[in-house]
Enzyme design. Structure first.
Site, mmCIF file in Angstrom:
data_model
loop_
_atom_site.group_PDB
_atom_site.id
_atom_site.type_symbol
_atom_site.label_atom_id
_atom_site.label_comp_id
_atom_site.label_asym_id
_atom_site.label_seq_id
_atom_site.Cartn_x
_atom_site.Cartn_y
_atom_site.Cartn_z
ATOM 1 N N HIS A 51 -15.847 -25.823 -7.155
ATOM 2 C CA HIS A 51 -15.648 -26.651 -8.384
ATOM 3 C C HIS A 51 -14.135 -27.117 -8.238
ATOM 4 O O HIS A 51 -13.562 -26.643 -7.275
ATOM 5 C CB HIS A 51 -15.665 -25.476 -9.471
ATOM 6 C CG HIS A 51 -14.693 -24.371 -9.181
ATOM 7 N ND1 HIS A 51 -15.100 -23.170 -8.342
ATOM 8 C CD2 HIS A 51 -13.300 -24.198 -9.783
ATOM 9 C CE1 HIS A 51 -14.082 -22.494 -8.560
ATOM 10 N NE2 HIS A 51 -12.987 -23.047 -8.987
ATOM 11 N N CYS A 103 -6.862 -18.165 -13.109
ATOM 12 C CA CYS A 103 -6.796 -19.192 -11.844
ATOM 13 C C CYS A 103 -6.200 -20.436 -12.336
ATOM 14 O O CYS A 103 -6.260 -21.076 -13.340
ATOM 15 C CB CYS A 103 -8.180 -18.989 -11.386
ATOM 16 S SG CYS A 103 -9.514 -20.088 -12.273
#
Length: 678
Positions: A65, A193
């Site tokens: 991603h 994250c």
């Protein structure tokens, strides 16, 4: 809002045998659907994200991603691989591959859907339903959540289905209200994250499951791109310990003051959640977990206060590095935009373009000189923010939003008195310290509402202004001038030794703090360019390109020394190295650090020394080989990079060739009989 995934974005027979090929196959479907505008540029963004940290997850899942300017809307493509593809997970290859593409300004609704998907991937019933589905349209509907998994009400083991993100957050009962037995050990956790799309939510799910298995009452707050919902202050107050699994600064960290804290990277929570829970228990026992729970923390409007002394396990040096890296990370985009615009202006109009009149007064559409002047003056405007942004976000890292105003003010003063980059560092640290000190004061209730809006900005800006103008600014400006003069007079052995040092720093941790310190030193010199500072920038970028290029060359000339996954990473490393992305060597360093890192450092030192010896100069802060036409003594510069690349490749091949030949079972993706990296 269009659907996140449709049948044409599903491939139930994905034939790719590498993660790069899988990403390309799924990205081509996105491009065909009009959701990716530049396929190659998007794939480069995916590869850069993958180089930072593998995206393979236990259970046969790969979830590459990225955010990219080449994505028109948040999109998800799904592929099912019969043979399996190595995405770096500990338990082997992935047969379920999800490619997530988010534009730079993705909206919260779509990001919420992506977050829910990341949580659901830990649901065995959901993944098995995907493995069994035969129709692309039904698979797409399943991913969207429109068709429930076959096991509708329960998950494996009889646990309730909590795929809804909010279900995970909502406590079943108030802490301590369960009368059926003793109160369980209570943990609150935060996961976060850099991208805020996948690992944030996978870490949360892993911690939740481990908590259930360990009999722990564990509540998780996910600070992702879709925003975050704070854990109830009463739950925080009753907690016995805190787990912070994050790769970016935790927001409102002061809520956990006084609690035993386990502070780790987000991937640790994905890979070893049970170990983190055990560590939290141990820290709570050491701190005296039987003590009465602290009173609920008062809601803060001023955000985190990383200056607090309660940061369990964090020394001052660690926190200082975090604050400085926060400032550098926000500064780099201004450096890249301004530096590249200025470099292009020089390429188009020559160095004399710096003396051109303002384009606001004179601009001729048909003259190249006017366009060059426009780029130069725009780049200068971007560079004008460099020091204030650095100072402002150092203060932000220390004291959150209240630190921004005095930080920016202090940074602007540093520019005004010619204190430069060093003045910006000092201003940011002073501003953060002043604001943190004010936040500790007890103030009347009537003043609390205006503290973050009026009082703190007013008082802190006045104090920082006094300190910068009257106390520390002058000495720093003098030191900055002395350093600038020294860089301008660098020649011979001194220049070569500086090149060696910068090369070693750039290759030591491959994009980590030491690498960033060397890079920040170089880009700081671009704010007041001299011949010496331009040589430093050239040496830093050249050395930073060497580790991935060296590993790419090594996998090409001696492929048998590397596993299949490493050979595939080597192909991507050519592009990453040429683009000045040092992180392209991280997969190799993670697998074999004792051989790869020293080899990379040796090659970087050679390149840095040669670049300085050759007198190569660079005005662009980024771009790698793609900005070679803008480099002074470009041919010799390329020779320096080639020399370092060869040294790195030769050393790593030599070290791997002489390592022990102890037999080991072939790992996933490594053919039997091939050596496995130590």
């Amino acid at each position: 809002m269009s659907q996140l995934i449709t049948a044409d974005l599903v491939d139930l027979d994905l034939s790719a045998d590498t993660k790069e090929a899988a990403a390309r196959s799924l990205a081509e479907r996105m491009a065909a659907a009009g959701r990716v505008t530049d396929l190659e540029a998007f794939l480069a963004d995916v590869a850069a994200r993958e180089a930072q940290m593998p995206t393979g997850l236990d259970g046969g899942i790969g979830i590459p991603h990225c955010r990219s300017a080449h994505v028109t809307e948040p999109t998800l493509a799904f592929g099912r691989s019969p043979a399996g593809i190595d995405f770096g997970a500990a338990d082997g290859p992935a047969d379920l591959v999800f490619l997530i593409a988010a534009p730079a300004g993705a909206d919260d609704d779509h990001l919420t859907i992506l977050s829910a998907l990341a949580r659901r991937l830990a649901d065995g019933a959901f993944t098995e339903a995907l493995r069994a589905e035969r129709a692309p349209d039904r698979a797409a509907a399943l991913v969207r959540g429109e068709t429930p998994p076959p096991a509708a009400e329960t998950m494996p083991g009889g646990r309730p289905d909590t795929t809804d993100p909010e279900a995970r957050q909502a406590p079943a009962a108030a802490p301590g209200s369960d009368d059926s037995g003793p109160v369980p050990f209570r943990i609150v956790a935060v996961t976060s994250c850099p991208t805020g799309i996948a690992h944030t939510y996978m870490a949360a799910e892993a911690l939740q499951r481990a908590g259930e298995e360990e009999g722990v009452d564990l509540r998780v707050e996910t600070q992702g791109s879709a925003g975050f919902r704070r854990i109830d202050p009463a739950v925080v107050a009753a907690a016995d310990a805190v787990i912070l699994a994050h790769d970016v600064e935790v927001r409102e960290k002061a809520r956990f003051a006084g609690k035993p804290v386990v502070d780790v990277g987000v991937k640790a929570a994905v890979n070893r959640p049970a170990a983190l829970i055990a560590e939290a228990r141990e820290k709570a026992a050491q701190a005296g977990a039987g003590a009465p729970a602290a009173a609920p923390a008062s809601p803060r409007t001023t955000g985190p206060a990383p200056m607090d002394e309660d940061a369990e396990g964090e020394g001052f040096g660690t926190r200082l590095r975090t604050w400085l890296m926060t400032g550098v990370s926000y500064m780099v985009p201004f450096v890249a935009a301004g530096g590249l615009l200025i470099a292009l202006a020089f390429a188009l109009g020559g160095y004399q373009i710096g003396d051109a009149p303002s384009v606001a007064e004179h601009f001729a559409w048909g003259e190249a000189a006017s366009w060059a002047a426009l780029m130069f003056q725009t780049g200068q405007a971007a560079f004008g923010f460099l020091v204030p942004v650095l100072a402002g976000f150092i203060a932000y890292g220390m004291a959150d939003r209240p630190g921004l105003v005095p930080g920016f003010v202090g940074g602007a003063i540093a520019v005004a008195i010619d204190a430069g980059f060093l003045g910006g560092l000092a201003a940011g640290l002073l501003a953060g310290a002043v604001v943190a000190s004010i936040q500790r004061l007890s103030v009347p209730a009537a003043l609390r509402g205006i503290m973050p809006v009026v009082v703190i900005p007013l008082v802190s800006s006045a104090v920082v202004g006094f300190l910068m103008f009257v106390v520390v600014g002058g000495p720093i400006a003098s030191f900055q001038k002395a350093m600038t003069d020294w860089l301008g007079g660098l020649s011979g052995a001194n220049a070569v030794l500086l090149g060696v040092l910068l090369g070693l720093m750039m290759c030591f941790d491959l994009g980590g703090p030491v690498n960033k310190v060397a890079y920040a030193f170089a880009v700081g010199g671009l704010a007041t360019p001299t011949d010496g500072s331009l040589k430093v920038m050239a040496a830093v970028m050249a050395a930073g390109m060497v580790p991935p290029l060296g590993m790419a060359l090594a996998t090409t000339v001696r492929a048998r020394l590397f596993g299949k996954a490493e050979r595939e990473n080597g192909k991507a490393a050519w592009v990453l190295g040429a683009s000045f992305i040092s992180e392209g060597a991280i997969p190799f360093a993670a697998a074999d650090p004792l051989r790869v890192i020293p080899s990379a450092m040796a090659g970087g030192a050679v390149t840095g020394a040669l670049s300085m010896a050759f007198g190569a100069t660079l005005r662009a802060p980024h771009g790698g080989l793609f900005v070679v036409p803008l480099i002074g003594d470009a041919l010799l510069y390329v020779v320096a990079i080639a020399a370092g690349t060869v040294v790195t490749a030769a050393l790593v091949v030599l070290l791997k060739s002489h390592r022990g030949r102890t037999a080991a079972p072939a790992t996933a993706g490594t053919p039997a009989g091939e050596p496995v990296s130590a």
